[in-house]
Design an enzyme around this catalytic site. Structure first.
Site, mmCIF file in Angstrom:
data_model
loop_
_atom_site.group_PDB
_atom_site.id
_atom_site.type_symbol
_atom_site.label_atom_id
_atom_site.label_comp_id
_atom_site.label_asym_id
_atom_site.label_seq_id
_atom_site.Cartn_x
_atom_site.Cartn_y
_atom_site.Cartn_z
ATOM 1 N NE ARG A 191 57.187 40.294 35.547
ATOM 2 C CZ ARG A 191 57.701 39.205 34.989
ATOM 3 N NH1 ARG A 191 58.963 38.924 35.145
ATOM 4 N NH2 ARG A 191 56.927 38.401 34.296
ATOM 5 N NE ARG A 247 60.845 30.911 27.050
ATOM 6 C CZ ARG A 247 61.066 31.983 27.801
ATOM 7 N NH1 ARG A 247 62.188 32.645 27.712
ATOM 8 N NH2 ARG A 247 60.148 32.397 28.625
ATOM 9 C CE LYS A 256 63.068 32.516 32.689
ATOM 10 N NZ LYS A 256 61.743 32.473 33.302
ATOM 11 N NE ARG A 286 54.851 34.736 30.436
ATOM 12 C CZ ARG A 286 54.982 35.569 31.466
ATOM 13 N NH1 ARG A 286 53.958 36.343 31.832
ATOM 14 N NH2 ARG A 286 56.119 35.659 32.113
ATOM 15 N NE ARG A 344 57.102 40.382 30.887
ATOM 16 C CZ ARG A 344 57.950 39.373 31.081
ATOM 17 N NH1 ARG A 344 59.110 39.604 31.662
ATOM 18 N NH2 ARG A 344 57.656 38.163 30.718
HETATM 19 P P1 AP5 Z 1 61.654 37.807 37.418
HETATM 20 O O1 AP5 Z 1 63.049 37.793 37.924
HETATM 21 O O2 AP5 Z 1 61.248 38.892 36.516
HETATM 22 O O3 AP5 Z 1 61.315 36.356 36.780
HETATM 23 P P2 AP5 Z 1 61.621 35.729 35.367
HETATM 24 O O4 AP5 Z 1 61.867 34.271 35.590
HETATM 25 O O5 AP5 Z 1 62.651 36.523 34.647
HETATM 26 O O6 AP5 Z 1 60.201 35.896 34.706
HETATM 27 P P3 AP5 Z 1 59.773 36.224 33.220
HETATM 28 O O7 AP5 Z 1 58.308 36.442 33.287
HETATM 29 O O8 AP5 Z 1 60.641 37.284 32.646
HETATM 30 O O9 AP5 Z 1 60.046 34.851 32.515
HETATM 31 P P4 AP5 Z 1 59.496 34.388 31.184
HETATM 32 O O10 AP5 Z 1 60.382 33.249 30.906
HETATM 33 O O11 AP5 Z 1 58.051 34.097 31.151
HETATM 34 O O12 AP5 Z 1 59.641 35.698 30.257
HETATM 35 P P5 AP5 Z 1 60.743 36.168 29.235
HETATM 36 O O13 AP5 Z 1 60.857 37.621 29.345
HETATM 37 O O14 AP5 Z 1 61.949 35.336 29.311
HETATM 38 O O15 AP5 Z 1 60.683 37.744 38.688
HETATM 39 C C1 AP5 Z 1 59.265 37.765 38.538
HETATM 40 C C2 AP5 Z 1 58.634 38.559 39.702
HETATM 41 O O16 AP5 Z 1 58.884 37.855 40.917
HETATM 42 C C3 AP5 Z 1 59.218 39.969 39.889
HETATM 43 O O17 AP5 Z 1 58.213 40.823 40.351
HETATM 44 C C4 AP5 Z 1 60.295 39.778 40.974
HETATM 45 O O18 AP5 Z 1 60.500 40.955 41.729
HETATM 46 C C5 AP5 Z 1 59.655 38.670 41.819
HETATM 47 N N1 AP5 Z 1 60.647 37.774 42.412
HETATM 48 C C6 AP5 Z 1 61.812 37.320 41.869
HETATM 49 N N2 AP5 Z 1 62.449 36.482 42.734
HETATM 50 C C7 AP5 Z 1 61.650 36.407 43.828
HETATM 51 C C8 AP5 Z 1 61.751 35.687 45.063
HETATM 52 N N3 AP5 Z 1 62.799 34.886 45.339
HETATM 53 N N4 AP5 Z 1 60.740 35.834 45.956
HETATM 54 C C9 AP5 Z 1 59.678 36.642 45.675
HETATM 55 N N5 AP5 Z 1 59.528 37.344 44.546
HETATM 56 C C10 AP5 Z 1 60.504 37.218 43.612
HETATM 57 O O19 AP5 Z 1 60.010 35.822 27.854
HETATM 58 C C11 AP5 Z 1 58.834 36.511 27.487
HETATM 59 C C12 AP5 Z 1 58.346 35.964 26.163
HETATM 60 O O20 AP5 Z 1 59.346 36.212 25.137
HETATM 61 C C13 AP5 Z 1 58.076 34.465 26.092
HETATM 62 O O21 AP5 Z 1 56.787 34.145 26.578
HETATM 63 C C14 AP5 Z 1 58.232 34.213 24.590
HETATM 64 O O22 AP5 Z 1 57.087 34.651 23.886
HETATM 65 C C15 AP5 Z 1 59.392 35.134 24.219
HETATM 66 N N6 AP5 Z 1 60.694 34.459 24.371
HETATM 67 C C16 AP5 Z 1 61.673 34.775 25.268
HETATM 68 N N7 AP5 Z 1 62.716 33.949 25.130
HETATM 69 C C17 AP5 Z 1 62.392 33.083 24.138
HETATM 70 C C18 AP5 Z 1 63.053 31.976 23.568
HETATM 71 N N8 AP5 Z 1 64.271 31.570 24.000
HETATM 72 N N9 AP5 Z 1 62.419 31.310 22.572
HETATM 73 C C19 AP5 Z 1 61.217 31.701 22.111
HETATM 74 N N10 AP5 Z 1 60.523 32.731 22.630
HETATM 75 C C20 AP5 Z 1 61.107 33.413 23.649
HETATM 76 MG MG MG Z 2 62.615 37.673 32.874
#
Ligand code: AP5
Ligand code: MG
Length: 214
Positions: free
Chosen positions: A127, A88, A13, A169, A158
């Protein structure tokens, strides 16, 4: 363009939303990044979010809605945005549509990036993030030039990317976020995009889908 990028943890994402935001000249708004920035800055929001994030749970809806409501009121978000990792939960989706309705606008597209579970675990655990500029690498698929980032910054993992927390997660995603798939399907705004393949390929698929929505 007002778009939401949804998907399980590490689906890509952030990678895709950052690129789309730049290309469409709209802000990339990631609730996860906002919470991590608050934790790094030691604010009250960071204090509230930290425990939930480290446990792989969701930050409570009222806290999350508060920061999104505030962010969407900024001038730069008036002509569009790419939301990453929000909404979410169903209450968050309902809250978002209320905010947009109060501005007289609505979402153009909700894109779900679909990636199988074994691949998600590989993406999360591999990552690495630059502590200075925030650039995201993957040790296998998008490796840094050496031990450090291109900018010279130190690379870190992270806290919630340990295999145990990634599993948690994923369970949280299935229980609380997956129901949004039906919610947005009924609304008719959902497009599911295959998230396998290299990031350029995934980007092209998303652009194709958005082209049909604008
Ligand atoms: P990356 O692009 O970083 O993936 P991502 O989907 O952004 O992953 P996140 O781990 O950030 O998602 P998440 O939803 O768990 O965390 P968030 O920060 O939103 O890619 C991942 C890896 O893969 C990287 O190394 C990249 O280089 C690689 N990659 C990407 N595309 C690729 C491809 N095509 N092929 C190969 N490799 C690839 O949330 C974190 C926490 O915050 C949550 O757990 C929760 O506690 C809180 N939170 C956030 N938003 C909310 C909400 N709306 N409500 C409540 N709590 C929330
Ligand atoms: Mg992310």
């Amino acid at each position: 363009m007002r778009a939401v990028l949804m998907g399980p943890p590490s689906a890509g994402k952030g990678t895709q939303a950052a690129r789309l935001g730049t290309e469409l000249k709209v802000p990339h708004i990631s609730t996860g990044d906002m919470f991590r920035a608050a934790i790094a800055a030691g604010t009250e929001l960071g204090r509230q979010a930290r425990g939930f994030m480290e446990a792989g749970k969701l930050v409570p809806d009222e806290v999350t809605m508060g920061i999104v409501r505030e962010r969407l009121a900024y001038e730069d978000a008036q002509s569009g945005f790419v939301l990453d990792g929000f909404p979410r939960t169903i209450p968050q989706a309902e809250g978002l549509s209320k905010i947009l309705a109060s501005q007289g606008v609505k979402l153009d597209a909700v894109v779900l990036i679909d990636v199988p579970e074994d691949e998600l675990i590989r993406r999360a655990t591999g990552r690495r993030i630059c502590q200075e500029c925030g650039r995201v690498y993957h040790v296998e698929w998008n490796p840094p030039p050496g031990d450090a980032c291109e900018c010279g910054g130190a690379l870190v993992q992270r806290k919630d990317d340990s295999p145990e927390t990634v599993t948690e997660r994923l369970a949280t995603y299935r229980a609380q976020t997956e129901p949004l798939r039906d919610y947005y399907s009924v609304e008719g705004s959902l497009a599911v995009v295959d998230g396998m393949g290299d990031p350029d390929e995934v980007h092209r698929r998303i652009v194709r889908v958005l082209g049909r929505c604008s």
